[in-house]
Design an enzyme around this catalytic site. Structure first.
Site, short mmCIF file in Angstrom:
data_model
loop_
_atom_site.label_atom_id
_atom_site.label_comp_id
_atom_site.label_asym_id
_atom_site.label_seq_id
_atom_site.Cartn_x
_atom_site.Cartn_y
_atom_site.Cartn_z
N PHE A 133 54.38 -46.75 25.92
CA PHE A 133 54.18 -47.78 24.89
C PHE A 133 55.54 -48.06 24.27
O PHE A 133 56.21 -47.13 23.80
CB PHE A 133 53.19 -47.21 23.87
CG PHE A 133 52.94 -48.00 22.62
CD1 PHE A 133 51.86 -48.87 22.54
CD2 PHE A 133 53.72 -47.82 21.48
CE1 PHE A 133 51.56 -49.53 21.36
CE2 PHE A 133 53.43 -48.49 20.30
CZ PHE A 133 52.35 -49.35 20.24
N THR A 136 59.18 -50.04 19.28
CA THR A 136 60.36 -49.94 18.43
C THR A 136 61.59 -50.56 19.10
O THR A 136 61.80 -50.43 20.31
CB THR A 136 60.65 -48.46 18.11
OG1 THR A 136 59.48 -47.89 17.52
CG2 THR A 136 61.81 -48.33 17.14
N ALA A 140 63.98 -53.11 14.71
CA ALA A 140 62.55 -53.18 14.38
C ALA A 140 61.95 -51.80 14.51
O ALA A 140 61.44 -51.42 15.57
CB ALA A 140 61.83 -54.17 15.30
N THR A 168 58.36 -43.05 24.52
CA THR A 168 57.93 -41.75 25.02
C THR A 168 57.32 -41.89 26.40
O THR A 168 56.52 -42.79 26.64
CB THR A 168 56.91 -41.12 24.06
OG1 THR A 168 57.50 -41.01 22.76
CG2 THR A 168 56.50 -39.73 24.52
N GLY A 350 62.03 -14.45 8.42
CA GLY A 350 63.38 -14.18 7.94
C GLY A 350 64.43 -14.49 9.00
O GLY A 350 64.34 -15.50 9.71
N GLU A 374 54.37 -43.00 14.92
CA GLU A 374 53.17 -43.76 14.55
C GLU A 374 53.16 -44.15 13.07
O GLU A 374 52.11 -44.28 12.45
CB GLU A 374 51.89 -42.98 14.91
CG GLU A 374 51.29 -43.40 16.23
CD GLU A 374 51.93 -42.65 17.40
OE1 GLU A 374 53.17 -42.42 17.35
OE2 GLU A 374 51.22 -42.30 18.35
N THR A 376 55.99 -43.62 9.58
CA THR A 376 56.49 -42.53 8.77
C THR A 376 55.54 -42.17 7.63
O THR A 376 54.61 -42.93 7.32
CB THR A 376 57.85 -42.91 8.16
OG1 THR A 376 57.65 -44.01 7.25
CG2 THR A 376 58.86 -43.31 9.22
#
Length: 395
Positions: A133, A136, A140, A168, A350, A374, A376
């Site tokens: 997909f 972006t 944009a 992705t 730790g 998807e 922010t």
């Protein structure tokens, strides 16, 4: 340290016996075959080819799609369970499946013509091909209206020019769904259309492979169109309806990102809890120290709440009920829970938590994407506020 099973796992009212069976199957597979590869995929920034092949064999790459189109014929709740359990074992694997299913396959199934569904969905839902997909662009991001990739009609073809980023599964995908401007000015959503491009199409080039903070085995890629010609029938849905279709697609995708976040949060607790039981300081176990006990308690409580928010959003989607606001609740809350859980895990461990001897630091790096992808966390709060302004309470 291997993660022990939860001894008294809460039962959600959104789950059926079938859902529990799916969870058990995927959990066993993830522990046996996915988790052992997670560190190497991260360290080597290596795409999980072998895992993807096994997922296809198990029918886990088309979970929410009907059997008639090659899917598993299950519901969206089952799909969120799959993403959660895979992400609990390996964030890279979880996002690969989520991007393929809800983003790469979903738009074709929901907005494609019968011919398009027949052509592209069976290979995707059966796992013979991966989907991707591309929304972006360099200019944009959160402002998806600012799409600058163009599509101009020339006879029986569309000619595509421009660049998408952060895609992705990019170079591994058989098909990529993407948006392009078919007219109008930048910012005009009425002239943004959706298209499908197939791997190997002349003029389609894979650009920069991103080197990322986390999810390092996931292929996050720049997609470049240079006079790329695709058939007219590759337009997905009506001209000018691409922006609306992609925004609806993201609504569903937020549920899967929420599921991924829950899986990562659970993975963090899986590391922190046994360590706190075993590690002794000042003559007592860490879990017997109130500050540590409180952190573990908060993490367990928040995971339980996040998981049920995700399940509720998926449950609403399965029943055709409005789920946009609940999906934003789930994605926002679960992603921030994942970050808190991972941060606490590193802190509880730790110094050793800061090393790669334990997966806590990897989980922390992987979880950050959930607050970005998807939409922010800031965008989710705006979406929720707009629902509130229209009188919705998400009830």
């Amino acid at each position: 340290m291997s993660a022990p099973p939860m001894t008294q796992e809460p039962v959600s009212p959104f789950l059926t016996e079938d859902h529990l069976a799916v969870r058990q199957m995927v959990r066993e597979f993830a522990r046996a075959e996915v988790a052992p590869l997670a560190a190497a995929l991260d360290e080597e920034a290596r795409f999980p080819h072998e895992t993807v092949a096994r997922l296809a064999e198990l029918g886990l790459l088309g979970v929410p799609f009907p059997e008639a189109v090659g899917g598993a014929g299950l519901d969206y709740v089952a799909y969120t369970i799959v993403v959660e359990e895979l992400s609990r074992a390996c964030g890279t694997t979880g996002i690969t499946v989520a991007a393929h299913t809800s983003l790469g396959t979903g738009p074709i199934y929901h907005y494609g013509t019968p011919a398009q569904r027949e052509r592209w969905v069976p290979p995707l839902a059966s796992g013979r091909a991966l989907g991707a997909f591309a929304l972006t662009e360099p200019e944009a991001g959160s402002d998806a209206k600012a799409t600058r990739v163009t599509a101009r009609r020339e006879g029986a073809e569309w000619v595509i020019d421009g660049t998408k980023i952060y895609c992705t599964n990019g170079s591994h995908a058989g098909t990529i769904v993407f948006t392009a401007r078919t007219g109008g000015a930048v910012g005009d959503t009425d002239h943004i259309s959706a298209f499908v491009v197939e791997k190997g199409t002349p003029g389609l080039r894979y650009g920069t492979l991103e080197r990322k903070l986390g999810l390092c085995g996931s292929d996050t890629r720049e997609i470049v169109f240079e006079g790329c010609r695709i058939p007219a029938e590759n337009k997905l849905g009506a001209e000018g309806q691409g922006f609306k279709a992609f925004m609806k697609t993201l609504e569903a995708g937020r549920i899967s990102i929420g599921a991924m976040a829950v899986g990562l949060a659970q993975a963090a607790l899986d590391v922190a809890l046994p360590y706190a039981r075993e590690r002794r300081q000042f003559g007592q176990r860490l879990i017997d120290m109130q500050p540590i006990a409180h952190q573990l308690a908060d993490t367990a409580m928040e995971i339980h709440a996040a998981r049920n928010l995700v399940y509720e959003a998926a449950w609403r989607k399965d029943r055709g009920l409005p789920f946009g606001m609940t999906g934003s609740y789930a994605k926002l809350f679960a992603s921030e829970v994942a970050m808190r859980a991972a941060h606490r895990a590193v802190q509880i461990l730790g110094g050793v938590g800061y090393t790669r001897e334990y997966p806590a630091e990897r989980i922390l790096r992987d979880a950050k994407l959930c607050e970005i992808g998807e939409g922010t966390s800031e965008i989710q709060r705006l979406i929720i506020a707009r629902h509130l302004d229209r009188g919705a309470l998400g009830l």
